[in-house]
Write an enzyme that holds these catalytic residues in place. Structure first.
Site, mmCIF file in Angstrom:
data_model
loop_
_atom_site.group_PDB
_atom_site.id
_atom_site.type_symbol
_atom_site.label_atom_id
_atom_site.label_comp_id
_atom_site.label_asym_id
_atom_site.label_seq_id
_atom_site.Cartn_x
_atom_site.Cartn_y
_atom_site.Cartn_z
ATOM 1 N N ASP A 125 -2.645 6.347 -5.398
ATOM 2 C CA ASP A 125 -2.895 5.645 -4.487
ATOM 3 C C ASP A 125 -2.993 3.905 -5.140
ATOM 4 O OD1 ASP A 125 -3.019 4.194 -1.661
ATOM 5 O OD2 ASP A 125 -5.278 4.429 -2.407
ATOM 6 N N ASP B 185 0.569 -1.520 0.098
ATOM 7 C CA ASP B 185 0.167 -0.135 -0.236
ATOM 8 C C ASP B 185 0.627 0.993 0.178
ATOM 9 O OD1 ASP B 185 -2.042 1.680 0.316
ATOM 10 O OD2 ASP B 185 -2.526 1.887 2.351
#
Length: 447
Positions: free
Chosen positions: A325, A126
Site C-alpha cells: 500500500d 494511491d
C-alpha cells in the site's frame, strides 16, 4: 487531506534527521518545474520543496514525539479503512465512491493535466483506491484554490444516467445534465458529477477519461487537488488505459532523506526493469483493488523468525493476508508476525539487556546508538532485504531510535491484515504487472 497532517509529514523530515538543502536550485534545473518525459511522471512527497501543501511555521508540530503520535493515529485510520475494504462482503463496483474512505495521509503526489487546453493538478496517488476525481470550479467547501474549470475545456463531457459508467457508482442521482453521486472520504463528504475529459500523464494524452468532478465538499480530509487511483477496479487508471499501458506500472518512492524528494511513476511495460524478482499477485474477489501478495516469512539478521503460518495465510473471506500500500506510512503487521520480528530484533540489538522504551505505537525504541540487524521480508519467489533507513527512525538530535513498524490492532478484522507501507518501500522500484499477476521489487535510488 487533513490539514492537521501536513505539518506532521513535514516534521517527519526532521525526525529522520533531515536538514534542508544548503543551496537553491536554479529555476531551469528545478525538479519542481522540469517536464515529465515519455510515460514517466515525477513523484513528489507532499512535504517536498516541490509541494504547495506546506503549512506556515506556526502550524508545524512542536515536538518530534507529538509528530510520531499523530502520524501513527492517521496511519491507524488508514489501516481501519484498508481492513474494511478487505473484509467487505459486498460486490465491488465503484472505487470512485467506495463508501467509507480514509486517505488523510496522501503521502505522494504526481502532476496530471486535465482538459483542452490542459489544466495542471498535483493529484494524490494511491494503490489501494480506484478513485479519480478533482475539485471543480464553483465547488463549495473544496480545500484548494486550484479548481478544474470544465467550462474552459473544449473536450469536457458530463455523463448522464444512461451512460454505462453511471451504473458503476453507488447511489447515483440524476439531474437534467449529469449523473451525480455522493461519497464519504475520511471525515469529509463529497458530492460530484460523473464526467469525462482528456487526462494527460507525462506526454500521454488519454481522451474520454472518466472521473468525478467535485461540486461540494465538507470536512478537511479531501486531497486538495484530487486523487488518482492505481487500483484494479473498473473505473481505475489501469482499467481505463488498458490499451495504452497494458495494466502495468511501477513506482520508486523517494526517501524522506532525499534532498529534492522526487521519485518516479512509470506507466506501461516499456522501460520497466529487466532484472527484478517477482512474487505472485493474489486477488480478493471481495475487494479486487487491493494488491495482495503471499508473504511466507521474515528473517531478522540470519534467522528466520518463528511465525505461525496462519498469521500469514491469505483468506479472501476474512480479508487476511498481506498487501502493498502506498498510502500507509509505517508497516503494520498482525500481532504474531510483529512480535516475532520485534523480539528477535531486540535480542540482536541488545544482548546485554539494553533498556527499551516506547513511543506511541512503537514499542522498540533506544536512547543510545545501536547497530541494527537487517530485516528481510520473504515472499513466494522473492526476498526483499531492507536497509536500516527503511525500518528505523531517528529523532532530530539522534538521541532516540525506533523500529518503525507496529502491530496491527487486535480488534476484529483489523487484526488479520499485514500492510507493507511506503517507508518500507522507499528507494525500491515496485512493479505491478497485472496481466501476468505478479509484483516485482528491486533496489533503486529513486532520486
Amino acid at each position: 487531506m487533513s490539514t492537521s497532517l501536513l505539518p506532521l509529514l513535514l516534521s517527519l523530515l526532521s525526525l529522520l534527521s533531515l536538514s534542508p538543502p544548503s543551496h537553491s536550485l536554479a529555476p531551469s534545473s528545478s525538479p519542481c518545474t522540469a517536464p515529465d518525459h515519455s510515460s514517466t511522471l515525477q513523484v513528489f512527497h507532499v512535504s517536498s520543496p516541490c509541494s504547495p501543501f506546506k503549512p506556515p511555521p506556526q502550524q508545524q508540530p512542536t515536538s518530534w514525539q507529538d509528530s510520531i503520535l499523530q502520524i501513527q493515529s492517521q496511519d491507524q485510520d488508514r489501516l481501519q479503512y484498508l481492513s474494511s475494504l478487505a473484509a467487505t462482503g459486498k460486490k465491488t463496483v465503484v472505487p470512485i465512491a467506495s463508501g467509507r474512505q480514509i486517505l488523510q495521509s496522501a503521502t505522494y503526489v504526481v502532476r496530471a493535466k486535465i482538459g483542452t487546453p490542459a489544466q495542471t493538478f498535483l493529484m494524490a496517488v494511491d494503490t489501494s483506491n480506484d478513485a479519480a476525481w478533482v475539485p471543480c470550479s464553483g465547488c463549495v467547501g473544496c480545500p484548494s484554490s486550484t479548481l478544474f474549470s470544465s467550462d474552459k475545456s473544449t473536450s469536457y463531457k458530463p455523463l448522464g444516467c444512461n451512460d454505462a459508467q453511471c451504473k458503476q457508482v453507488p447511489n447515483p442521482t440524476c439531474t437534467a445534465t449529469a449523473c451525480s453521486f455522493n461519497m464519504t472520504y475520511g471525515g469529509s463528504t463529497v458530492a460530484a458529477d460523473l464526467s469525462q475529459d482528456t487526462i494527460t500523464l507525462a506526454t500521454d494524452a488519454v481522451p474520454g477519461y472518466t472521473f468525478g468532478c467535485i461540486q461540494k465538499a465538507t470536512g478537511n480530509s479531501v486531497p486538495p487537488q484530487g486523487l488518482l487511483g492505481l487500483g484494479r477496479g473498473p473505473l481505475s487508471l489501469l482499467s481505463q488505459t488498458q490499451s495504452l499501458y497494458q495494466s502495468t506500472f511501477s513506482y520508486c518512492l523517494p526517501s524522506f532523506k532525499s534532498a529534492n524528494f522526487s521519485g518516479s511513476l512509470r506507466l506501461g511495460p516499456k522501460g520497466q526493469p529487466i532484472r527484478i524478482k517477482y512474487t505472485q499477485l493474489l486477488r480478493n474477489p471481495r475487494r479486487s483493488s487491493l494488491y495482495y501478495v503471499n508473504m511466507i516469512g521474515v528473517r531478522v539478521g540470519r534467522k528466520i523468525v518463528d511465525i505461525p503460518p496462519s498469521a500469514l495465510a491469505f483468506n479472501p473471506t476474512t480479508g487476511a493476508g498481506t498487501i502493498f500500500d502506498s498510502g500507509t506510512v509505517f508497516s503494520r503487521l498482525v500481532q504474531p508476525v510483529y512480535t516475532a520480528i520485534r523480539d528477535e530484533f531486540r535480542r540482536r540489538v541488545a544482548p546485554k539487556n539494553l533498556p527499551v522504551s516506547s513511543l506511541g505505537g512503537f514499542d522498540t525504541c533506544y536512547n543510545v546508538a545501536i547497530v541494527p540487524p537487517t530485516i528481510t521480508l520473504m515472499f513466494t519467489g522473492m526476498n526483499v532485504t531492507l536497509p536500516a533507513d527503511n525500518f528505523l527512525i531517528h529523532s532530530t538530535a539522534g538521541s532516540t531510535t525506533c523500529l518503525a513498524m507496529a502491530a496491527s490492532p487486535s480488534d476484529g478484522v483489523n487484526s488479520v491484515l499485514n500492510v507493507i507501507a511506503n517507508m518500507q518501500q522507499q528507494n525500491h522500484r515496485v512493479l505491478f504487472d497485472v496481466p501476468n499477476s505478479r509484483l516485482g521489487v528491486s533496489r533503486e535510488t529513486c532520486t
